[in-house]
Design a protein around this motif. Structure first.
Motif, PDB file in Angstrom:
ATOM      1  N   TYR A  37       0.160  58.594   2.476  1.00  0.00           N
ATOM      2  CA  TYR A  37       0.819  57.402   3.025  1.00  0.00           C
ATOM      3  C   TYR A  37       1.125  56.376   1.928  1.00  0.00           C
ATOM      4  O   TYR A  37       2.206  55.764   1.896  1.00  0.00           O
ATOM      5  CB  TYR A  37      -0.063  56.750   4.086  1.00  0.00           C
ATOM      6  CG  TYR A  37      -0.135  57.521   5.390  1.00  0.00           C
ATOM      7  CD1 TYR A  37       0.849  58.455   5.718  1.00  0.00           C
ATOM      8  CD2 TYR A  37      -1.171  57.292   6.295  1.00  0.00           C
ATOM      9  CE1 TYR A  37       0.789  59.150   6.902  1.00  0.00           C
ATOM     10  CE2 TYR A  37      -1.234  57.988   7.480  1.00  0.00           C
ATOM     11  CZ  TYR A  37      -0.254  58.930   7.783  1.00  0.00           C
ATOM     12  OH  TYR A  37      -0.328  59.596   8.952  1.00  0.00           O
ATOM     13  N   LEU A  38       0.175  56.167   1.034  1.00  0.00           N
ATOM     14  CA  LEU A  38       0.395  55.190  -0.050  1.00  0.00           C
ATOM     15  C   LEU A  38       1.544  55.635  -0.952  1.00  0.00           C
ATOM     16  O   LEU A  38       2.394  54.819  -1.359  1.00  0.00           O
ATOM     17  CB  LEU A  38      -0.895  55.037  -0.875  1.00  0.00           C
ATOM     18  CG  LEU A  38      -2.054  54.320  -0.174  1.00  0.00           C
ATOM     19  CD1 LEU A  38      -3.315  54.368  -1.041  1.00  0.00           C
ATOM     20  CD2 LEU A  38      -1.676  52.879   0.148  1.00  0.00           C
ATOM     21  N   ILE A  74      -8.486  62.838   5.905  1.00  0.00           N
ATOM     22  CA  ILE A  74      -8.100  61.420   5.974  1.00  0.00           C
ATOM     23  C   ILE A  74      -7.825  60.876   4.578  1.00  0.00           C
ATOM     24  O   ILE A  74      -6.875  60.101   4.360  1.00  0.00           O
ATOM     25  CB  ILE A  74      -9.208  60.605   6.679  1.00  0.00           C
ATOM     26  CG1 ILE A  74      -9.226  60.950   8.177  1.00  0.00           C
ATOM     27  CG2 ILE A  74      -8.984  59.103   6.486  1.00  0.00           C
ATOM     28  CD1 ILE A  74     -10.403  60.364   8.920  1.00  0.00           C
ATOM     29  N   GLU A 133      -4.372  59.327   3.495  1.00  0.00           N
ATOM     30  CA  GLU A 133      -4.288  57.981   2.927  1.00  0.00           C
ATOM     31  C   GLU A 133      -3.507  57.997   1.619  1.00  0.00           C
ATOM     32  O   GLU A 133      -2.630  57.142   1.376  1.00  0.00           O
ATOM     33  CB  GLU A 133      -5.706  57.445   2.700  1.00  0.00           C
ATOM     34  CG  GLU A 133      -5.725  55.996   2.206  1.00  0.00           C
ATOM     35  CD  GLU A 133      -7.148  55.489   2.015  1.00  0.00           C
ATOM     36  OE1 GLU A 133      -7.320  54.271   1.826  1.00  0.00           O
ATOM     37  OE2 GLU A 133      -8.086  56.322   2.043  1.00  0.00           O
ATOM     38  N   LYS A 134      -3.821  58.966   0.776  1.00  0.00           N
ATOM     39  CA  LYS A 134      -3.119  59.090  -0.501  1.00  0.00           C
ATOM     40  C   LYS A 134      -1.639  59.367  -0.261  1.00  0.00           C
ATOM     41  O   LYS A 134      -0.757  58.785  -0.941  1.00  0.00           O
ATOM     42  CB  LYS A 134      -3.751  60.214  -1.313  1.00  0.00           C
ATOM     43  CG  LYS A 134      -3.136  60.385  -2.698  1.00  0.00           C
ATOM     44  CD  LYS A 134      -3.845  61.488  -3.459  1.00  0.00           C
ATOM     45  CE  LYS A 134      -3.217  61.694  -4.833  1.00  0.00           C
ATOM     46  NZ  LYS A 134      -3.887  62.788  -5.580  1.00  0.00           N
TER      47      LYS A 134
END
Length: 292
Positions: A168-169, A161, A165-166
């Motif tokens: 997606y950013l 996750i 997250e990294k």
């Protein structure tokens, strides 16, 4: 003087003297048989009176025959009654013995049957106890496997996750800046393959902590020339990984194929080829794997 003991003693001595001197006079034997009969010794009384009768018949004295015939039937009748009583007692004793013998035989059969049932019950209990112990062993093993993989899954999921997250950013920034080529370069298949390899590595490490002898025991099922060794002590070969999943209770080829990113046909081909190469019988191979 009515002293029967002395009378029997002296009549007996007289009869012995008659016998020693070949005097065939029955007075002593006659009175001796009467006195012995009176005491209840019918057997000896019969012997004496028959000896007296033999002597009387020898010299054919009618008077003596009358005397003998008066007492002989009485003695014989009582002797017969005594013998019949003994026979009846013998029959009763024999019957009682037979009844007791039958009772003992029945008791022996009953006890043997009970012991047989107890033995069967003990064997059943022992078998159920073994099954219970085996079930407990499996439960402990399953619990250990579950705890190990749940802990590893939490860690892996959290790590995954964080990576997502990294990613997606970064993608969001690239899209906002219209850097579409950079986005495409980030989504390469090699990245997914690397993640899958990390997943296999994590699986292998966790599995070998639970089953540290798996590689050694697995290779014992093959001849020396057919044994395969993984790249290091913390990993498994592709073939071993299939049977590692089977050892964990995953027997469905489709589930194994999805986890290893193989086709079902490839998984089944691997399994057949490995079993054929093994020194164990094909139908026993997976049982031996489960015994590790």
């Amino acid at each position: 003087m009515n002293d029967e003991d002395k009378a029997i003693e002296y009549f007996a001595q007289s009869a012995i003297a008659d016998n020693e001197t070949a005097t065939r006079e029955i007075t002593a034997l006659y009175h001796l048989s009467r006195l012995v009969y009176k005491r209840g010794d019918y057997e000896r009384a019969s012997v004496y009176v028959h000896q007296a009768l033999e002597d009387v018949n020898f010299y054919n004295s009618r008077l003596r025959k009358v005397e003998i015939n008066d007492i002989l039937p009485i003695i014989e009748q009582d002797r017969y009654n005594a013998i019949r009583s003994q026979r009846n007692w013998l029959f009763a004793t024999t019957g009682l013995f037979v009844v007791l013998l039958l009772a003992i035989l029945w008791s022996y059969w009953f006890i043997k049957k009970k012991n047989q049932k107890l033995t069967e019950a003990r064997e059943t209990i022992a078998g159920q106890l073994d099954m219970l112990q085996e079930a407990n062993r499996h439960l402990k093993e399953d619990d250990k496997i579950k705890n190990a993989y749940i802990g590893r899954t939490f860690y892996t999921n959290a790590e995954f996750i964080a990576k997502l997250e990294k990613l997606y950013l970064t993608i969001d920034r690239k899209i906002a800046a219209r850097q579409f080529d950079d986005v495409r370069s980030m989504l390469k298949l090699s990245t997914l393959n690397a993640e899958r390899e990390n997943m296999y590595e994590a699986f292998d490490q966790t599995f070998l902590k639970l089953f540290p002898d798996f590689v050694k025991r697995y290779n014992e099922l093959f001849e020396e020339k057919d044994r395969k060794m993984p790249a290091n002590d913390h990993s498994l070969t592709s073939e071993m990984r299939i049977f590692a999943l089977i050892r964990l209770g995953i027997n469905d080829s489709e589930r194994i194929a999805k986890f290893l990113d193989y086709s079902v046909h490839t998984v089944n081909t691997y399994k057949t080829r490995i079993k054929n190469r093994s020194t164990a019988e094909n139908d026993q191979f997976e049982k031996l794997i489960m015994a590790i």
